[in-house]
Design a protein around this motif. Structure first.
Motif, PDB file in Angstrom:
ATOM      1  N   TYR A 357       0.821  -1.205   0.000  1.00 44.24           N
ATOM      2  CA  TYR A 357       0.000   0.000   0.000  1.00 44.24           C
ATOM      3  C   TYR A 357       0.864   1.269   0.000  1.00 44.24           C
ATOM      4  CZ  TYR A 357      -3.853  -3.108   1.243  1.00 44.24           C
ATOM      5  OH  TYR A 357      -4.791  -4.112   1.251  1.00 44.24           O
ATOM      6  N   GLU A 358       0.248   2.374  -0.423  1.00 42.74           N
ATOM      7  CA  GLU A 358       0.896   3.679  -0.335  1.00 42.74           C
ATOM      8  C   GLU A 358       1.323   3.938   1.114  1.00 42.74           C
ATOM      9  OE1 GLU A 358       1.749   5.818  -2.529  1.00 42.74           O
ATOM     10  OE2 GLU A 358       0.440   5.699  -4.287  1.00 42.74           O
ATOM     11  N   GLY A 359       2.473   4.584   1.269  1.00 42.17           N
ATOM     12  CA  GLY A 359       2.967   4.877   2.613  1.00 42.17           C
ATOM     13  C   GLY A 359       3.596   3.680   3.287  1.00 42.17           C
ATOM     14  N   ASP A 360       3.984   2.692   2.520  1.00 43.58           N
ATOM     15  CA  ASP A 360       4.547   1.447   3.049  1.00 43.58           C
ATOM     16  C   ASP A 360       5.792   1.728   3.892  1.00 43.58           C
ATOM     17  OD1 ASP A 360       4.997  -1.538   3.010  1.00 43.58           O
ATOM     18  OD2 ASP A 360       6.822  -0.859   1.998  1.00 43.58           O
ATOM     19  N   PRO A 361       5.811   1.319   5.168  1.00 47.53           N
ATOM     20  CA  PRO A 361       6.955   1.636   6.034  1.00 47.53           C
ATOM     21  C   PRO A 361       8.218   0.863   5.671  1.00 47.53           C
ATOM     22  CG  PRO A 361       5.368   0.266   7.201  1.00 47.53           C
ATOM     23  CD  PRO A 361       4.724   0.657   5.905  1.00 47.53           C
ATOM     24  N   LEU A 362       8.083  -0.332   5.079  1.00 49.72           N
ATOM     25  CA  LEU A 362       9.263  -1.136   4.735  1.00 49.72           C
ATOM     26  C   LEU A 362      10.045  -0.474   3.597  1.00 49.72           C
ATOM     27  CD1 LEU A 362      10.827  -3.781   5.240  1.00 49.72           C
ATOM     28  CD2 LEU A 362       9.396  -4.856   3.494  1.00 49.72           C
ATOM     29  N   GLU A 363       9.336  -0.086   2.547  1.00 49.13           N
ATOM     30  CA  GLU A 363       9.996   0.587   1.439  1.00 49.13           C
ATOM     31  C   GLU A 363      10.611   1.903   1.906  1.00 49.13           C
ATOM     32  OE1 GLU A 363       8.749   1.209  -3.113  1.00 49.13           O
ATOM     33  OE2 GLU A 363       7.530   2.424  -1.739  1.00 49.13           O
ATOM     34  N   ARG A 364       9.859   2.655   2.702  1.00 48.34           N
ATOM     35  CA  ARG A 364      10.343   3.950   3.180  1.00 48.34           C
ATOM     36  C   ARG A 364      11.601   3.777   4.026  1.00 48.34           C
ATOM     37  NH1 ARG A 364       5.812   5.828   5.116  1.00 48.34           N
ATOM     38  NH2 ARG A 364       6.139   5.127   7.268  1.00 48.34           N
ATOM     39  N   PHE A 365      11.631   2.735   4.877  1.00 46.22           N
ATOM     40  CA  PHE A 365      12.795   2.530   5.740  1.00 46.22           C
ATOM     41  C   PHE A 365      14.049   2.255   4.920  1.00 46.22           C
ATOM     42  CE2 PHE A 365      15.853  -0.208   7.841  1.00 46.22           C
ATOM     43  CZ  PHE A 365      16.124   0.522   8.986  1.00 46.22           C
ATOM     44  N   TRP A 366      13.961   1.306   3.978  1.00 46.84           N
ATOM     45  CA  TRP A 366      15.176   0.932   3.242  1.00 46.84           C
ATOM     46  C   TRP A 366      15.622   2.023   2.281  1.00 46.84           C
ATOM     47  CZ3 TRP A 366      18.192  -2.097   5.451  1.00 46.84           C
ATOM     48  CH2 TRP A 366      17.752  -3.224   6.137  1.00 46.84           C
ATOM     49  N   TYR A 367      14.678   2.740   1.690  1.00 52.02           N
ATOM     50  CA  TYR A 367      15.087   3.832   0.813  1.00 52.02           C
ATOM     51  C   TYR A 367      15.846   4.901   1.600  1.00 52.02           C
ATOM     52  CZ  TYR A 367      12.647   2.342  -3.428  1.00 52.02           C
ATOM     53  OH  TYR A 367      12.249   1.673  -4.560  1.00 52.02           O
ATOM     54  N   ARG A 368      15.400   5.173   2.815  1.00 51.49           N
ATOM     55  CA  ARG A 368      16.116   6.160   3.627  1.00 51.49           C
ATOM     56  C   ARG A 368      17.420   5.575   4.172  1.00 51.49           C
ATOM     57  NH1 ARG A 368      16.888  10.580   6.163  1.00 51.49           N
ATOM     58  NH2 ARG A 368      17.726  10.578   8.284  1.00 51.49           N
ATOM     59  N   ALA A 369      17.369   4.357   4.686  1.00 55.83           N
ATOM     60  CA  ALA A 369      18.543   3.754   5.315  1.00 55.83           C
ATOM     61  C   ALA A 369      19.698   3.624   4.334  1.00 55.83           C
ATOM     62  CB  ALA A 369      18.183   2.382   5.894  1.00 55.83           C
ATOM     63  N   LEU A 370      19.382   3.371   3.070  1.00 57.11           N
ATOM     64  CA  LEU A 370      20.424   3.150   2.064  1.00 57.11           C
ATOM     65  C   LEU A 370      20.539   4.320   1.089  1.00 57.11           C
ATOM     66  CD1 LEU A 370      19.741  -0.636   1.431  1.00 57.11           C
ATOM     67  CD2 LEU A 370      21.544   0.392   2.836  1.00 57.11           C
ATOM     68  N   CYS A 371      20.082   5.487   1.524  1.00 59.08           N
ATOM     69  CA  CYS A 371      20.243   6.739   0.755  1.00 59.08           C
ATOM     70  C   CYS A 371      19.610   6.662  -0.630  1.00 59.08           C
ATOM     71  CB  CYS A 371      21.730   7.085   0.614  1.00 59.08           C
ATOM     72  SG  CYS A 371      22.585   7.260   2.186  1.00 59.08           S
TER      73      CYS A 371
END
Length: 705
Positions: A357-371
């Motif tokens: 779903y939109e706002g997915d926390p898993l995708e958001r975490f890894w995109y931020r964690a790995l720049c």
């Protein structure tokens, strides 16, 4: 071993995740001893025994149930309810991103790692892919930074041995309004209508992040045209497993197809089948056949352009966010080619996730964690001329200990924008390789220029220098040291010290303003102070790039013989001598470069002329050439790394060669050095290896006599 209380808490939390309607995907970190992690994984896999699961990494489970960490590309296109990454094996950012993209809505991704206190200094089971020979990792700044982000993110679940479980409250999403079948998003439906439009097939390129349904949409369109336009379909990709979702899409709009095997279906004498990239049928595609290319960014650009030239009706899909093979090469090199040579191919992007779903926390975490959250940067035009006073730009070294700083988070996005081979895995090298360092150009807190360099050669190669020089040994890393050592057949070149410029990039709007040259000059001054023997660089050669390095006093040293898989370009090693040692051999290096360029399959691609005649005669080139040829005879050096030396021998020693048969064979070799199969057929030999032995024997006969 986890306590019964811990396992019960995990079981209850995981059951709630499975039963929560419209639940977001979750990340669970399991940290502790290998036994502790295995016990947790055993419980999880038992709970998910009836669902698709993945275990990537073979340290915890070395049997058939786990997939080698380096094989992560094979899971692209798959879907899992439970996906486990075993970082006892290795922490590979590309692999983590690929696996995160396979976890379905409401699913669970698990990271198994050593105890938090030990992970930054832990020696990985398959470590070394980013370390040069002789290097030892003392502390992983990247893993330490990831640990900080685990702890600082409220929705990351953590099970740590000897600690109380941290299992966050589960969140539900507001699902979007479902579009009509077979589409999973309004965006899918809109693009389907745009591409098909009730007319015969058009050609299109679909790009998106993982989980947006691009491969399924490819299949939906293919199935539609099988059913309505009587067109056969060929699918190709780098990995067969990646097209499973394409076949799923075909079934949605052409459910009458008959399954022939796992890679082929048929309908009314039409076929839809997957073919590997090297299949001969891909060179003869009929106008009535639709070609689908899935995960196109993982295919070498030269191969991709050849396919696009073959097929009249073409649909491509790919992910380009940093970990799909040559994703940036696809953007910076292939798409401009596509616009020029195939203007009929329209480019569409999908934004709406359908696997979650939109706002997915898993995708958001890894995109931020790995720049990766800021890697989509516009390739803007150069800004109107402005005065860049030197005082407004700050030049400083990268602080590896400040991974999460605003400055550092801009580093990878800039490199990914500029270099077609840069992926998230570059983070490991940037922050964890002891010999890797970076200079930054910063203006108003914005990183506008980057120079990354690698220390090579020196004492680390002392024990293998002789083997490198004769071609008997090739070690990890040390590209410059090994390249120049092989070029001159000299062990002294292996143990000289080099700083090789690995990456250099400037934001588009600040280019052609001297920033790259300033970065090089600052590195040059540091290298002189440090007593480095030479600066070097190696890159996919184009005339414009070669001109840039020439302007900065670098001279060509060694041309590559194989095209790069991503760019289709030949590499060129250039160097700038600093010490007396390198100044003394500069003329010899230049002569050897002239030799190697003479028989190169594409000498014009380097954008430089041979500085000297390839047939110059002096004692140093004579001794070097004869040493190289003796190494070929004794079998330590490959014949392909002596081609110019054979030509030199024939040209300069022609009158002294009395063996006419051997002379004729070597002349034949020089004339056909880029098509050895011609000699294989002419002399009725069994293959490349026997052909090289045959030629080497004639070199031996000439030198002996």
């Amino acid at each position: 071993m986890p306590t019964a209380k811990t396992l019960t808490a995990l079981s209850n939390w995981n059951t709630a995740l499975v039963q929560t309607l419209n639940a977001h995907r979750q990340l669970l970190v399991v940290s502790g001893s290998a036994h502790y992690c295995k016990d947790v994984v055993d419980q999880l896999t038992q709970q998910y025994r009836d669902q698709e699961t993945l275990l990537l990494g073979t340290f915890l489970y070395p049997g058939n149930n786990s997939l080698n960490i380096a094989a992560y590309r094979h899971v692209l296109g798959a879907e899992y309810s439970l996906a486990i990454v075993d970082t006892f094996d290795a922490f590979r950012p590309n692999a983590v991103l690929a696996v995160a993209g396979t976890v379905t809505q409401g699913g669970l991704m698990v990271i198994c790692c050593p105890d938090f206190n030990q992970w930054p200094v832990y020696r990985e089971a398959s470590t070394g892919h980013y370390l040069s020979y002789g290097e030892q990792l003392q502390f992983s700044q990247l893993r330490a930074a990831i640990l900080m982000q685990f702890g600082d993110t409220s929705n990351v679940a953590i099970l740590r041995e000897n600690y109380a479980p941290e299992l966050p409250e589960l969140n539900s999403a507001q699902p979007p309004v479902a579009p009509p079948s077979p589409f999973k998003s309004e965006e899918q439906q809109r693009l389907f209508n745009l591409i098909t439009g009730g007319q015969p097939i058009g050609s299109a390129l679909l790009t998106a992040d993982r989980g947006r349904g691009k491969s399924t949409l490819l299949g939906i369109i293919a199935g539609h045209y099988m059913a309505t336009q009587a067109q056969s379909v060929i699918i190709t990709s780098r990995y067969a497993e990646s097209v499973n979702q394409v076949f799923t899409g075909v079934l949605l709009t052409c459910p009458q197809v008959t399954q022939i095997d796992r890679h082929q279906v048929s309908f009314n004498e039409l076929t839809c089948r997957w073919l590997p990239l090297d299949h001969p049928l891909l060179t003869n595609i009929t106008d009535s056949t639709l070609l689908l290319i899935d995960e196109a960014a993982s295919i070498p650009v030269p191969q991709l352009t050849a396919l696009c030239n073959q097929a009249k009706h073409l649909l491509l899909s790919t992910t380009v966010r940093g970990y799909e093979g040559s994703g940036r090469g696809f953007i910076t090199r292939f798409i401009p080619w596509l616009k020029q040579h195939r203007p009929d191919i329209h480019h569409y992007e999908l934004q709406t996730p359908i696997r979650w779903y939109e706002g997915d926390p898993l995708e958001r975490f890894w995109y931020r964690a790995l720049c990766m959250d800021t890697t989509v940067l516009a390739n803007g035009e150069v800004e109107p001329e402005e005065t860049l006073c030197s005082s407004t730009i700050c030049y400083e070294a990268l602080d590896k200990g400040q991974f999460d700083s605003s400055t550092n988070r801009q580093l990878l996005p800039l490199l990914m924008q500029a270099h077609y081979q840069t992926t998230a895995d570059e983070l490991v090298r940037l922050y964890d390789s002891p010999a890797n360092n970076t200079l930054l150009a910063i203006r108003d807190n914005e990183v506008i220029g980057v120079l990354n360099y690698q220390q090579e050669g020196g004492a680390l190669l002392r024990d293998v220098a002789n083997d490198i020089a004769c071609g008997a040994r090739r070690v990890n890393g040390h590209l410059s040291a090994q390249g120049l050592s092989m070029l001159l057949a000299s062990s002294a070149m292996a143990t000289a010290t080099y700083w090789r410029i690995n990456r250099i990039a400037v934001l588009p709007r600040f280019r052609r303003k001297g920033i790259a040259t300033t970065l090089i000059n600052r590195l040059l001054q540091q290298a002189k102070t440090a007593g480095v023997d030479a600066l070097t660089t190696s890159y996919g050669a184009t005339p414009s790039l070669t001109a840039f390095w020439n302007t900065n006093d670098f001279v060509p040293a060694k041309p590559g013989l194989k095209r790069d898989a991503s760019s289709g370009e030949y590499s060129l090693l250039m160097f700038l001598p600093l010490s007396q040692l390198m100044l003394d051999v500069q003329a010899l290096i230049t002569q050897r470069f002239s030799q190697e360029l003479l028989l190169h399959p594409a000498p014009e691609s380097f954008g430089c002329q041979a500085p000297f005649s390839p047939f110059a005669v002096n004692e140093s080139i004579r001794a070097c050439t004869l040493t190289i040829l003796e190494q070929v005879i004794n079998g330590s050096r490959s014949l392909q790394h002596a081609r110019g030396s054979v030509a030199w021998l024939l040209e300069t020693q022609s009158e002294a060669i009395t063996d006419n048969e051997s002379k004729a064979v070597l002349e034949d070799f020089v004339a056909n050095s880029n098509k050895l199969n011609t000699l294989t057929e002419r002399y009725r030999l069994s293959g490349k290896r026997e052909t090289e032995r045959f030629i080497s024997s004639h070199i031996g006969r000439v030198l002996t006599r």
